[in-house]
Scaffold this motif. Structure first.
Motif, short mmCIF file in Angstrom:
data_model
loop_
_atom_site.label_atom_id
_atom_site.label_comp_id
_atom_site.label_asym_id
_atom_site.label_seq_id
_atom_site.Cartn_x
_atom_site.Cartn_y
_atom_site.Cartn_z
N UNK A 143 44.75 40.48 50.09
CA UNK A 143 44.36 41.29 51.24
C UNK A 143 42.97 41.89 51.08
N UNK A 144 42.49 41.97 49.84
CA UNK A 144 41.17 42.50 49.60
C UNK A 144 40.06 41.45 49.69
N UNK A 145 40.42 40.17 49.79
CA UNK A 145 39.41 39.12 49.89
C UNK A 145 38.64 39.26 51.20
N UNK A 146 37.36 38.94 51.15
CA UNK A 146 36.58 38.94 52.39
C UNK A 146 35.64 37.75 52.42
N UNK A 147 35.30 37.38 53.66
CA UNK A 147 34.45 36.21 53.84
C UNK A 147 33.63 36.35 55.11
N UNK A 148 32.64 35.50 55.20
CA UNK A 148 31.79 35.41 56.38
C UNK A 148 31.27 33.97 56.44
N UNK A 189 48.81 54.21 27.76
CA UNK A 189 47.37 54.05 27.55
C UNK A 189 46.92 52.83 28.35
N UNK A 190 46.49 53.06 29.58
CA UNK A 190 46.17 51.97 30.51
C UNK A 190 44.74 52.16 31.03
N UNK A 191 43.95 51.12 30.95
CA UNK A 191 42.61 51.13 31.53
C UNK A 191 42.58 50.09 32.65
N UNK A 192 42.26 50.53 33.86
CA UNK A 192 42.15 49.62 35.01
C UNK A 192 40.70 49.21 35.18
N UNK A 193 40.50 47.89 35.34
CA UNK A 193 39.14 47.36 35.45
C UNK A 193 39.06 46.47 36.71
N UNK A 194 38.18 46.80 37.66
CA UNK A 194 37.98 45.91 38.80
C UNK A 194 37.12 44.72 38.41
N UNK A 195 37.55 43.55 38.80
CA UNK A 195 36.81 42.32 38.55
C UNK A 195 36.57 41.60 39.87
N UNK A 196 35.71 40.60 39.87
CA UNK A 196 35.44 39.89 41.12
C UNK A 196 35.03 38.45 40.81
N UNK A 197 35.46 37.54 41.67
CA UNK A 197 34.91 36.19 41.72
C UNK A 197 34.07 36.08 42.97
N UNK A 198 32.89 35.52 42.85
CA UNK A 198 31.98 35.39 43.98
C UNK A 198 31.72 33.90 44.24
N UNK A 254 32.22 34.29 50.27
CA UNK A 254 33.65 34.48 49.97
C UNK A 254 33.77 35.22 48.65
N UNK A 255 34.46 36.36 48.68
CA UNK A 255 34.61 37.22 47.51
C UNK A 255 36.09 37.46 47.23
N UNK A 256 36.46 37.29 45.97
CA UNK A 256 37.85 37.48 45.53
C UNK A 256 37.91 38.69 44.60
N UNK A 257 38.42 39.85 45.07
CA UNK A 257 38.60 40.99 44.17
C UNK A 257 39.80 40.78 43.28
N UNK A 258 39.68 41.26 42.06
CA UNK A 258 40.74 41.09 41.07
C UNK A 258 40.95 42.40 40.33
N UNK A 259 42.19 42.72 40.06
CA UNK A 259 42.51 43.93 39.31
C UNK A 259 43.01 43.57 37.93
#
Length: 276
Positions: A143-148, A189-198, A254-259
């Motif tokens: 649902x977080x993916x976006x494109x144009x 002990x959890x670290x959340x890191x946002x990642x992305x594929x472009x 086209x961007x793919x957000x990843x958690x």
């Protein structure tokens, strides 16, 4: 066990070979130290596994996937690229046939979005991780993916994929849920890191769009969509043409957000069987 929505068609497994440690597990590379023992869960055709194995060598590496076909592909790739010593196994992440406290690092990429119980899967990965070790997992968020450009065919693709994936017991919005799932599994002990594929550069756009233009017609996703009444063959043809139009557009984005989460395992019990 949830059904794997993408399946093992070459349009799927072939596209996975693009993935490596840097573009798919960058958030976890600091944990991949020489001599560390590693478990790679959901290894697929093995490109990330082999890359991580090179980084932790001479540490022992075990790779698990629910698909016998995927395990055989990964084993063949390891032989072809001369990466010895990986123990490839068929297994279920919900019930790993491995002892407690076995690994310094347990890694899973694009796995939790497809499993029946991601919290149980995380607890099981934690069970086989040594105290002081890390569970490193990353998943995309549809649902977080976006494109144009904003093509209606790609909107139809997104809607179709989400409906089929959820019917299979998966969660396409896994990326945003990773921290919550990890905490529910008992990690503190959890670290959340946002990642992305472009996939927006001309070469990436051409590859990504053409791959999906075939996958939507030829993969298990396509067969299930038609067989179970989610879409008609004509619907899939329209989506395929939309992907081709997008891939050829000079302004295509086209961007793919990843958690991702890094979950440090403590001496205390969390979620699974006692460490007594």
């Amino acid at each position: 066990m949830a059904r794997y929505t993408h399946g093992q068609h070459p349009t799927v497994t072939g596209s996975y070979l693009w993935r490596n440690a840097e573009n798919s597990a960058g958030y976890a590379l600091a944990e991949m130290l020489p001599g560390h023992s590693l478990l790679d869960v959901g290894c697929g055709p093995g490109s990330i596994t082999l890359d991580l194995a090179r980084r932790v060598a001479p540490g022992p590496v075990t790779a698990v996937d629910a698909s016998t076909e995927a395990v055989e592909q990964a084993r063949s790739l390891a032989e072809k690229e001369d990466v010895p010593g990986i123990d490839f196994r068929v297994g279920d992440v919900h019930d790993l046939d491995l002892p407690d406290d076995s690994f310094d690092v347990v890694h899973a990429h694009q796995v939790l979005q497809h499993v029946a119980d991601p919290v149980r899967a995380l607890a099981e990965m934690g069970r086989v991780t040594r105290p002081g070790g890390v569970v490193a997992v990353c998943d995309s968020d549809y649902s977080g993916m976006y494109w144009y450009p904003l093509l209606p065919e790609l909107d139809a693709w997104m809607d179709l994929y989400q409906r089929v994936a959820r019917a299979n017991g998966g969660e396409p919005e896994a990326g945003r849920r990773m921290h919550a799932w990890a905490r529910a599994a008992g990690f503190e002990d959890i670290t959340y890191v946002p990642e992305v594929w472009n996939h927006s550069a001309p070469d990436r756009r051409a590859w990504w769009g053409r791959m999906w233009s075939r996958r939507i017609l030829e993969s298990d996703l396509a067969r299930q969509a038609v067989d179970e009444g989610f879409a008609t063959r004509a619907d899939l043809e329209e989506i395929s043409q939309g992907w081709r139009r997008w891939s050829e557009h000079p302004d295509g984005v086209f961007v793919v957000p990843r958690g991702a989460v890094l979950c440090r395992v403590s001496e205390e019990t969390f979620g699974g069987p006692s460490r007594a």
